[in-house]
Scaffold this active site. Structure first.
Site, short mmCIF file in Angstrom:
data_model
loop_
_atom_site.label_atom_id
_atom_site.label_comp_id
_atom_site.label_asym_id
_atom_site.label_seq_id
_atom_site.Cartn_x
_atom_site.Cartn_y
_atom_site.Cartn_z
N ARG A 187 0.43 -1.36 -0.52
CA ARG A 187 0.16 0.11 0.16
C ARG A 187 0.68 1.52 -0.13
O ARG A 187 1.75 1.27 0.48
CB ARG A 187 -0.76 -0.02 1.08
N ALA A 210 -7.11 5.18 9.00
CA ALA A 210 -8.22 6.65 8.98
C ALA A 210 -8.95 6.73 10.43
O ALA A 210 -9.40 7.63 9.93
CB ALA A 210 -8.90 6.18 7.52
N HIS A 215 -9.12 9.91 11.89
CA HIS A 215 -9.83 11.19 11.49
C HIS A 215 -10.92 11.88 11.72
O HIS A 215 -11.93 12.48 11.71
CB HIS A 215 -8.76 11.59 10.57
N LEU A 259 2.71 5.50 10.81
CA LEU A 259 3.99 5.17 10.28
C LEU A 259 4.21 6.89 9.45
O LEU A 259 5.70 6.52 9.32
CB LEU A 259 3.43 4.69 8.81
N SER A 260 3.38 7.46 9.27
CA SER A 260 3.73 8.62 8.55
C SER A 260 3.73 9.94 9.14
O SER A 260 2.85 9.80 10.15
CB SER A 260 2.65 8.68 7.26
N ARG A 276 -5.90 15.26 7.58
CA ARG A 276 -5.08 13.73 8.54
C ARG A 276 -4.57 14.52 9.29
O ARG A 276 -3.46 14.63 10.55
CB ARG A 276 -4.09 13.14 7.56
N ARG A 315 0.88 16.24 5.80
CA ARG A 315 0.18 15.29 4.50
C ARG A 315 -0.56 16.45 4.49
O ARG A 315 -1.18 17.39 4.72
CB ARG A 315 -0.35 13.83 5.24
N ASN A 370 -2.69 2.59 16.18
CA ASN A 370 -2.53 2.91 14.73
C ASN A 370 -3.58 2.81 14.19
O ASN A 370 -4.70 1.37 13.60
CB ASN A 370 -1.27 2.62 14.07
N ASP A 391 -14.36 7.72 21.92
CA ASP A 391 -15.03 7.07 23.23
C ASP A 391 -14.28 5.77 24.03
O ASP A 391 -14.72 5.79 25.30
CB ASP A 391 -16.76 7.11 23.10
C1 DQA Z 1 -2.17 6.39 8.82
C2 DQA Z 1 -2.43 8.34 8.68
C3 DQA Z 1 -3.40 8.11 8.38
O1 DQA Z 1 -4.28 9.21 7.80
C4 DQA Z 1 -3.63 7.15 7.23
O2 DQA Z 1 -5.95 7.04 6.74
C5 DQA Z 1 -3.52 5.43 7.58
C6 DQA Z 1 -2.13 5.09 7.84
C7 DQA Z 1 -0.97 6.42 9.26
O3 DQA Z 1 -0.17 5.27 10.02
O4 DQA Z 1 0.64 6.64 8.84
O5 DQA Z 1 -4.20 4.62 6.79
O6 DQA Z 1 -2.63 6.07 10.27
#
Ligand code: DQA
Length: 147
Positions: free
Chosen positions: A17, A77, A80, A101-102, A111, A107, A74, A87
Site C-alpha cells: 500500500r 483512517a 480522523h 507510520l507517516s 489528516r 500531509r 494505529n 469514546d
Molecule cells: C496512518 C495515517 C492515516 O492518515 C491513514 O489514514 C492511514 C495510516 C499512518 O500510519 O501513517 O491509514 O495512520
C-alpha cells in the site's frame, strides 16, 4: 505486563500500500519486530488488526477485562473520523500511545486532526515501521516509571 497492539483499516496492506508513504515493511514483519521488542522489555504483546470500527471499539471496551495494561494503536483512517473509538478510549482510560507510520502533519489537511490523540498519553508519528517500537518503549517506560 500485557500490551494490546491495535491496527486499523488498510494496514493489513502494508508493504504494497503506497510504499512511498508507508514504506515496504509488511504488517506481519512489524508485529514480529514488535514481539521481539516486547520480549526484551518483558511484556506480552497481543496483536489485533481490523478494518471495522465496531470491532476496534469492542476490543478496546474489553481490554480491561482481558487484563491489558496499555495499548499501542494505529487507528489509521479512523484517527480522523471516529468519535466511537475516541469514546471507547475515554471509557477504559488505559494508557494508550497513538502511532502513525507517516507524519500526518506533513500531509493533507484532513489528516492533521486526530480525534483519538486527546485520549492518548502521547503520539508517535513519521518514522515508518520503527514508529511502533518507539511507541512501545515509551508506553513501557510510562507504565514502569515511578514518576
Ligand atoms: C496512518 C495515517 C492515516 O492518515 C491513514 O489514514 C492511514 C495510516 C499512518 O500510519 O501513517 O491509514 O495512520
Amino acid at each position: 505486563m500485557k500490551i494490546l497492539l491495535i491496527n486499523g483499516p488498510n494496514l493489513q496492506l502494508l508493504g504494497v500500500r503506497e510504499p512511498g508513504i508507508y514504506g515496504g515493511v509488511t504488517l506481519p514483519e512489524i508485529v514480529s519486530r514488535l514481539r521481539g521488542c516486547a520480549a526484551e522489555l518483558g511484556c506480552e504483546l497481543i496483536d489485533f488488526q481490523s478494518n471495522h470500527e465496531g470491532e476496534i471499539v469492542d476490543r478496546i471496551g474489553n481490554a480491561k477485562s482481558d487484563g491489558i495494561d496499555g495499548i499501542v494503536m494505529n487507528p489509521a483512517a479512523y484517527t480522523h473520523t471516529s468519535v466511537a473509538i475516541r469514546d471507547a478510549l475515554a471509557a477504559v482510560r488505559l494508557p494508550t500511545v497513538e502511532v502513525h507510520l507517516s507524519n500526518i502533519h506533513a500531509r493533507e489537511a484532513f489528516r492533521h486532526e486526530s480525534l483519538t490523540a486527546p485520549m492518548c498519553i502521547g503520539v508517535m508519528a513519521g518514522f515508518g515501521a520503527d514508529t511502533y517500537e518507539w511507541a512501545l518503549r515509551a508506553l513501557h517506560r510510562r507504565l514502569t516509571s515511578r514518576v
